[in-house]
Write a protein that holds these residues in place. Structure first.
Motif, PDB file in Angstrom:
ATOM      1  N   SER A 155       4.734 -21.461  11.066  1.00 32.15           N
ATOM      2  CA  SER A 155       3.805 -22.553  11.307  1.00 32.15           C
ATOM      3  C   SER A 155       2.889 -22.779  10.107  1.00 32.15           C
ATOM      4  CB  SER A 155       2.973 -22.276  12.556  1.00 32.15           C
ATOM      5  OG  SER A 155       2.253 -21.083  12.402  1.00 32.15           O
ATOM      6  N   ARG A 156       2.973 -21.910   9.114  1.00 34.32           N
ATOM      7  CA  ARG A 156       2.219 -22.099   7.876  1.00 34.32           C
ATOM      8  C   ARG A 156       3.098 -21.706   6.711  1.00 34.32           C
ATOM      9  NH1 ARG A 156      -3.651 -21.672   5.980  1.00 34.32           N
ATOM     10  NH2 ARG A 156      -3.960 -22.679   7.969  1.00 34.32           N
ATOM     11  N   GLN A 157       3.379 -22.649   5.856  1.00 39.10           N
ATOM     12  CA  GLN A 157       4.274 -22.398   4.731  1.00 39.10           C
ATOM     13  C   GLN A 157       3.604 -22.884   3.454  1.00 39.10           C
ATOM     14  OE1 GLN A 157       8.170 -24.209   5.604  1.00 39.10           O
ATOM     15  NE2 GLN A 157       7.634 -24.090   7.764  1.00 39.10           N
ATOM     16  N   ARG A 158       3.740 -22.098   2.410  1.00 38.35           N
ATOM     17  CA  ARG A 158       3.203 -22.502   1.110  1.00 38.35           C
ATOM     18  C   ARG A 158       4.283 -22.361   0.056  1.00 38.35           C
ATOM     19  NH1 ARG A 158      -2.964 -20.491   0.397  1.00 38.35           N
ATOM     20  NH2 ARG A 158      -2.865 -22.143  -1.138  1.00 38.35           N
ATOM     21  N   VAL A 203       1.893 -26.796  -2.379  1.00 36.22           N
ATOM     22  CA  VAL A 203       2.105 -27.448  -1.092  1.00 36.22           C
ATOM     23  C   VAL A 203       1.777 -26.461   0.024  1.00 36.22           C
ATOM     24  CG1 VAL A 203       3.771 -28.663   0.369  1.00 36.22           C
ATOM     25  CG2 VAL A 203       3.998 -28.751  -2.138  1.00 36.22           C
ATOM     26  N   GLU A 204       0.986 -26.915   0.990  1.00 33.96           N
ATOM     27  CA  GLU A 204       0.738 -26.112   2.181  1.00 33.96           C
ATOM     28  C   GLU A 204       1.123 -26.947   3.390  1.00 33.96           C
ATOM     29  OE1 GLU A 204      -3.121 -24.408   2.484  1.00 33.96           O
ATOM     30  OE2 GLU A 204      -2.634 -23.389   4.364  1.00 33.96           O
ATOM     31  N   VAL A 205       2.047 -26.426   4.182  1.00 29.91           N
ATOM     32  CA  VAL A 205       2.521 -27.100   5.378  1.00 29.91           C
ATOM     33  C   VAL A 205       2.040 -26.301   6.586  1.00 29.91           C
ATOM     34  CG1 VAL A 205       4.563 -27.866   6.652  1.00 29.91           C
ATOM     35  CG2 VAL A 205       4.579 -27.905   4.160  1.00 29.91           C
ATOM     36  N   THR A 206       1.401 -26.990   7.518  1.00 28.49           N
ATOM     37  CA  THR A 206       0.935 -26.297   8.718  1.00 28.49           C
ATOM     38  C   THR A 206       1.379 -27.051   9.967  1.00 28.49           C
ATOM     39  OG1 THR A 206      -1.177 -27.455   8.580  1.00 28.49           O
ATOM     40  CG2 THR A 206      -1.095 -25.262   7.629  1.00 28.49           C
ATOM     41  N   ARG A 207       1.592 -26.324  11.029  1.00 29.54           N
ATOM     42  CA  ARG A 207       1.958 -26.910  12.318  1.00 29.54           C
ATOM     43  C   ARG A 207       0.820 -26.643  13.289  1.00 29.54           C
ATOM     44  NH1 ARG A 207       7.204 -24.486  14.609  1.00 29.54           N
ATOM     45  NH2 ARG A 207       5.833 -22.733  14.861  1.00 29.54           N
ATOM     46  N   ASP A 208       0.321 -27.692  13.915  1.00 26.06           N
ATOM     47  CA  ASP A 208      -0.804 -27.490  14.839  1.00 26.06           C
ATOM     48  C   ASP A 208      -0.305 -27.199  16.247  1.00 26.06           C
ATOM     49  OD1 ASP A 208      -0.187 -29.865  16.103  1.00 26.06           O
ATOM     50  OD2 ASP A 208      -1.779 -31.008  15.133  1.00 26.06           O
ATOM     51  N   SER A 209      -1.250 -27.040  17.183  1.00 27.18           N
ATOM     52  CA  SER A 209      -0.885 -26.621  18.536  1.00 27.18           C
ATOM     53  C   SER A 209      -0.107 -27.697  19.291  1.00 27.18           C
ATOM     54  CB  SER A 209      -2.147 -26.244  19.321  1.00 27.18           C
ATOM     55  OG  SER A 209      -3.082 -27.300  19.272  1.00 27.18           O
ATOM     56  N   ASP A 215       2.594 -30.845  15.828  1.00 21.33           N
ATOM     57  CA  ASP A 215       2.577 -31.832  14.753  1.00 21.33           C
ATOM     58  C   ASP A 215       2.455 -31.109  13.415  1.00 21.33           C
ATOM     59  OD1 ASP A 215       2.739 -34.116  16.348  1.00 21.33           O
ATOM     60  OD2 ASP A 215       0.582 -34.061  16.739  1.00 21.33           O
ATOM     61  N   TRP A 216       3.164 -31.594  12.422  1.00 18.43           N
ATOM     62  CA  TRP A 216       3.141 -30.980  11.100  1.00 18.43           C
ATOM     63  C   TRP A 216       2.198 -31.745  10.194  1.00 18.43           C
ATOM     64  CZ3 TRP A 216       5.809 -26.547   9.750  1.00 18.43           C
ATOM     65  CH2 TRP A 216       6.704 -26.078  10.700  1.00 18.43           C
ATOM     66  N   GLU A 217       1.536 -30.998   9.352  1.00 19.76           N
ATOM     67  CA  GLU A 217       0.620 -31.600   8.392  1.00 19.76           C
ATOM     68  C   GLU A 217       0.890 -31.015   7.022  1.00 19.76           C
ATOM     69  OE1 GLU A 217      -4.161 -31.820   8.207  1.00 19.76           O
ATOM     70  OE2 GLU A 217      -3.196 -32.292  10.099  1.00 19.76           O
ATOM     71  N   VAL A 218       0.768 -31.844   6.009  1.00 15.11           N
ATOM     72  CA  VAL A 218       1.035 -31.401   4.641  1.00 15.11           C
ATOM     73  C   VAL A 218      -0.216 -31.586   3.797  1.00 15.11           C
ATOM     74  CG1 VAL A 218       2.283 -31.985   2.535  1.00 15.11           C
ATOM     75  CG2 VAL A 218       3.519 -31.798   4.667  1.00 15.11           C
ATOM     76  N   MET A 219      -0.553 -30.571   3.029  1.00 15.67           N
ATOM     77  CA  MET A 219      -1.637 -30.668   2.055  1.00 15.67           C
ATOM     78  C   MET A 219      -1.047 -30.462   0.669  1.00 15.67           C
ATOM     79  SD  MET A 219      -4.919 -30.579   3.485  1.00 15.67           S
ATOM     80  CE  MET A 219      -5.866 -29.465   2.479  1.00 15.67           C
ATOM     81  N   LEU A 220      -1.368 -31.355  -0.237  1.00 15.33           N
ATOM     82  CA  LEU A 220      -0.930 -31.196  -1.624  1.00 15.33           C
ATOM     83  C   LEU A 220      -2.150 -30.932  -2.486  1.00 15.33           C
ATOM     84  CD1 LEU A 220       1.629 -34.095  -2.096  1.00 15.33           C
ATOM     85  CD2 LEU A 220       2.045 -31.740  -1.428  1.00 15.33           C
ATOM     86  N   ILE A 274       7.464 -34.985   1.629  1.00 17.63           N
ATOM     87  CA  ILE A 274       7.629 -33.542   1.513  1.00 17.63           C
ATOM     88  C   ILE A 274       8.660 -33.086   2.537  1.00 17.63           C
ATOM     89  CG2 ILE A 274       6.441 -31.321   1.651  1.00 17.63           C
ATOM     90  CD1 ILE A 274       5.469 -33.215  -0.588  1.00 17.63           C
ATOM     91  N   ASP A 275       9.592 -32.304   2.044  1.00 21.36           N
ATOM     92  CA  ASP A 275      10.659 -31.756   2.869  1.00 21.36           C
ATOM     93  C   ASP A 275      10.147 -30.486   3.543  1.00 21.36           C
ATOM     94  OD1 ASP A 275      13.041 -30.963   3.912  1.00 21.36           O
ATOM     95  OD2 ASP A 275      14.077 -30.754   1.994  1.00 21.36           O
ATOM     96  N   ILE A 276      10.059 -30.480   4.863  1.00 24.31           N
ATOM     97  CA  ILE A 276       9.575 -29.289   5.556  1.00 24.31           C
ATOM     98  C   ILE A 276      10.696 -28.649   6.368  1.00 24.31           C
ATOM     99  CG2 ILE A 276       7.212 -30.149   5.674  1.00 24.31           C
ATOM    100  CD1 ILE A 276       7.745 -30.650   8.682  1.00 24.31           C
ATOM    101  N   ASP A 277      10.560 -27.359   6.537  1.00 20.81           N
ATOM    102  CA  ASP A 277      11.545 -26.585   7.291  1.00 20.81           C
ATOM    103  C   ASP A 277      10.969 -26.277   8.667  1.00 20.81           C
ATOM    104  OD1 ASP A 277      13.388 -24.881   8.313  1.00 20.81           O
ATOM    105  OD2 ASP A 277      13.166 -23.348   6.759  1.00 20.81           O
ATOM    106  N   ARG A 278      11.408 -27.023   9.670  1.00 13.49           N
ATOM    107  CA  ARG A 278      10.857 -26.856  11.021  1.00 13.49           C
ATOM    108  C   ARG A 278      11.188 -25.498  11.641  1.00 13.49           C
ATOM    109  NH1 ARG A 278       8.906 -31.035  13.951  1.00 13.49           N
ATOM    110  NH2 ARG A 278       8.915 -33.071  12.982  1.00 13.49           N
ATOM    111  N   SER A 279      12.225 -24.862  11.131  1.00 17.82           N
ATOM    112  CA  SER A 279      12.580 -23.559  11.683  1.00 17.82           C
ATOM    113  C   SER A 279      11.784 -22.436  11.013  1.00 17.82           C
ATOM    114  CB  SER A 279      14.084 -23.309  11.519  1.00 17.82           C
ATOM    115  OG  SER A 279      14.425 -23.287  10.148  1.00 17.82           O
TER     116      SER A 279
END
Ligand SMILES: [Zn+2]
Length: 62
Positions: free
Chosen positions: A26-29, A43-49, A52-57, A18-23
């Motif tokens: 912290s939560r992208q769908r 797709v749900e992309v989350t950044r933790d404290s 670290d990025w995590e992806v849920m499909l 999954i291609d994520i946009d770090r800029s």
């Protein structure tokens, strides 16, 4: 800046990246089609404290 995170398709089980946009936030769908079976993921992309990025499909029809 973009990055890739490995995950697996919830429809066909194939390993995918999954291609994520770090800029971005912290939560992208967004919705993206599987390149293997062409089913639409939710797709749900989350950044933790720890930054670290995590992806849920999920299947979009749930
Ligand atoms: Zn698939």
């Amino acid at each position: 800046m973009t990055d890739f995170i490995a995950s697996a398709c919830p429809y066909c089980g194939e390993g995918v990246e999954i291609d994520i946009d770090r800029s971005g936030g912290s939560r992208q769908r967004f919705v993206q089609d599987c390149p293997v079976c062409c089913q639409p993921w939710e797709v749900e992309v989350t950044r933790d404290s720890d930054d670290d990025w995590e992806v849920m499909l999920r299947t979009a029809d749930e």
